[in-house]
Design an enzyme around this catalytic site. Structure first.
Site, PDB file in Angstrom:
ATOM      1  N   GLY A  91     -25.214 -45.013 130.308  1.00 52.31           N
ATOM      2  CA  GLY A  91     -24.466 -44.374 129.237  1.00 52.31           C
ATOM      3  C   GLY A  91     -24.970 -42.984 128.948  1.00 52.31           C
ATOM      4  CB  SER A 117     -26.221 -43.425 135.595  1.00 51.60           C
ATOM      5  OG  SER A 117     -25.560 -42.266 135.175  1.00 51.60           O
ATOM      6  CD1 TRP A 118     -28.935 -44.443 129.160  1.00 44.95           C
ATOM      7  CD2 TRP A 118     -29.662 -42.331 129.081  1.00 44.95           C
ATOM      8  NE1 TRP A 118     -29.829 -44.343 128.118  1.00 44.95           N
ATOM      9  CE2 TRP A 118     -30.287 -43.057 128.046  1.00 44.95           C
ATOM     10  CE3 TRP A 118     -29.964 -40.975 129.222  1.00 44.95           C
ATOM     11  CZ2 TRP A 118     -31.191 -42.482 127.162  1.00 44.95           C
ATOM     12  CZ3 TRP A 118     -30.871 -40.390 128.343  1.00 44.95           C
ATOM     13  CH2 TRP A 118     -31.477 -41.141 127.330  1.00 44.95           C
ATOM     14  CG  ASP A 157     -23.612 -38.824 141.810  1.00 42.65           C
ATOM     15  OD1 ASP A 157     -22.775 -38.337 141.018  1.00 42.65           O
ATOM     16  OD2 ASP A 157     -24.496 -39.627 141.452  1.00 42.65           O
ATOM     17  CG  HIS A 171     -22.458 -41.522 139.157  1.00 40.08           C
ATOM     18  ND1 HIS A 171     -23.696 -40.926 139.168  1.00 40.08           N
ATOM     19  CD2 HIS A 171     -22.382 -42.208 137.986  1.00 40.08           C
ATOM     20  CE1 HIS A 171     -24.352 -41.237 138.052  1.00 40.08           C
ATOM     21  NE2 HIS A 171     -23.574 -42.013 137.327  1.00 40.08           N
TER      22      HIS A 171
END
Length: 362
Positions: A79, A151-152, A307, A335
């Protein structure tokens, strides 16, 4: 940067191209043969769950699945604000792992929920989330655990591991980000050169003229996501998700941001804008600068060469400062990744389950 929903199988891992030599100062990406993809493990219900009081009026939802006596592993969702997903634990062998998940402050089943503009985000920062992870570890009586996320989630994992290296056994990361201001400037600005019409709409939606600095653009979204008028919040969330989906559009996996349920979408966008407009509350470049603190922690990193939202350079710079990490580059992945990444993730988890620091394939 914002992440794809966890219901998407883990982003792809693979060997780096043998034709790309690595600088002498950096380890070459792994060029081991790619195993045949395998299916996810069957759906698995938690055997324990609860709400942990982490202070500041926040209660963090957590769950545990798999083998109660197994190797502890924490899944860190993306997120920020995506919330955890049952699908994310299916890359782990439930007979071997004790699989812990949690919803970061303000999202999922944690309270208060950021979709409510009355929910105060002043105590929702990276440092607070790191402290929540440590409090959860203590609450569950875990000495050390493996960390897995993308990711986050990779940003938060690195922040935690650099603060508490003695509590981390191994790390598996996919779609690596460190949420530097330069990374968010690319995601919400620079990559617009490939999607100029979508980026013009993203700016125009909050009245930001061409050339608006990325922090100011994101701050405008953050302000709208805290507006008392639900229509203003809904429009801002929709415009944000339309942009995120445009960046992912070349991966052919639909519109994962716009497809989120209303409350989940509102919370995620509000939390993303809150974090990204303020540099994720991190000193610029600190996670890569302090990668030496990860010495002795084996890591497996994966990143898709295609990505668009999070270019490979971040993973490359990170692995240069982390001698115990292996980097796999997937030539065809973006991604969101796919089956090949999932196989590399599952292979790494299988290896780490055997002896904690297994040797790479080859």
């Amino acid at each position: 940067m914002a992440t794809a929903p966890e219901s998407t199988p883990a982003p792809e891992y693979a060997r780096a191209p043998e034709s790309t030599p690595a600088p002498e100062s950096a380890p070459a990406p792994e060029s081991t043969p790619t195993p045949e993809p395998r299916p996810l493990f069957p759906e698995l219900a938690p055997y324990d769950s609860g709400l942990l009081d982490v202070g500041d009026g926040n209660r963090v939802f957590w769950s545990v699945a798999g083998n109660p006596a197994g190797k502890p592993a924490l899944v860190v969702h993306g997120g920020p604000g995506s919330g955890s997903s049952p699908n994310a634990r299916r890359v782990f062998d439930p007979a071997v792992y004790r699989i812990v998940q949690f919803d970061q402050r303000g999202c999922g089943r944690s309270t208060p929920h950021a979709s409510d503009p009355a929910a105060d985000l002043a105590t929702n920062t990276t440092a607070h989330l790191v402290a929540d992870m440590e409090r959860l570890r203590e609450h569950l009586g875990i000495d050390r655990w493996l960390l897995y996320g993308g990711s986050w989630g990779s940003t938060l994992i690195l922040a935690y591991a650099e603060a508490h290296p003695a509590r981390v056994g191994e790390i598996v990361l996919a779609s690596v980000t460190t949420t530097r201001r330069s990374e968010t400037a690319w995601l919400y600005g620079g990559v617009g050169r490939y999607f100029p019409e979508a980026h013009d709409r993203f700016r125009a939606a909050v009245g930001a003229p061409d050339g608006t600095a990325t922090p100011d653009l994101l701050a405008a979204y953050a302000a709208r996501m805290s507006d008392p008028d639900p229509a203003v919040r809904e429009r801002a969330a929709n415009d944000w998700c339309t942009w995120e989906d445009a960046v992912l559009s070349m991966e052919g996996q639909g519109t994962p941001y716009a497809d989120r349920p209303d409350a989940a979408r509102l919370a995620m966008v509000r939390i993303c804008a809150h974090y990204f407009s303020q540099g994720a509350f991190l000193e610029e470049g600190a996670l890569i600068r302090d990668a030496h603190r990860l010495a002795g922690i084996p890591g497996v990193l994966v990143h898709g060469r295609l990505d668009m939202g999070g270019p490979l350079i971040t993973a490359w710079e990170l692995v240069k400062g982390w001698p115990d990490a292996e980097l796999y580059v997937v030539e065809s992945a973006g991604h969101l990744g796919g089956a090949e990444t999932r196989e590399r993730v599952m292979t790494a988890l299988e290896r780490f389950a055997k002896d904690g620091k297994g040797e790479p394939e080859g």
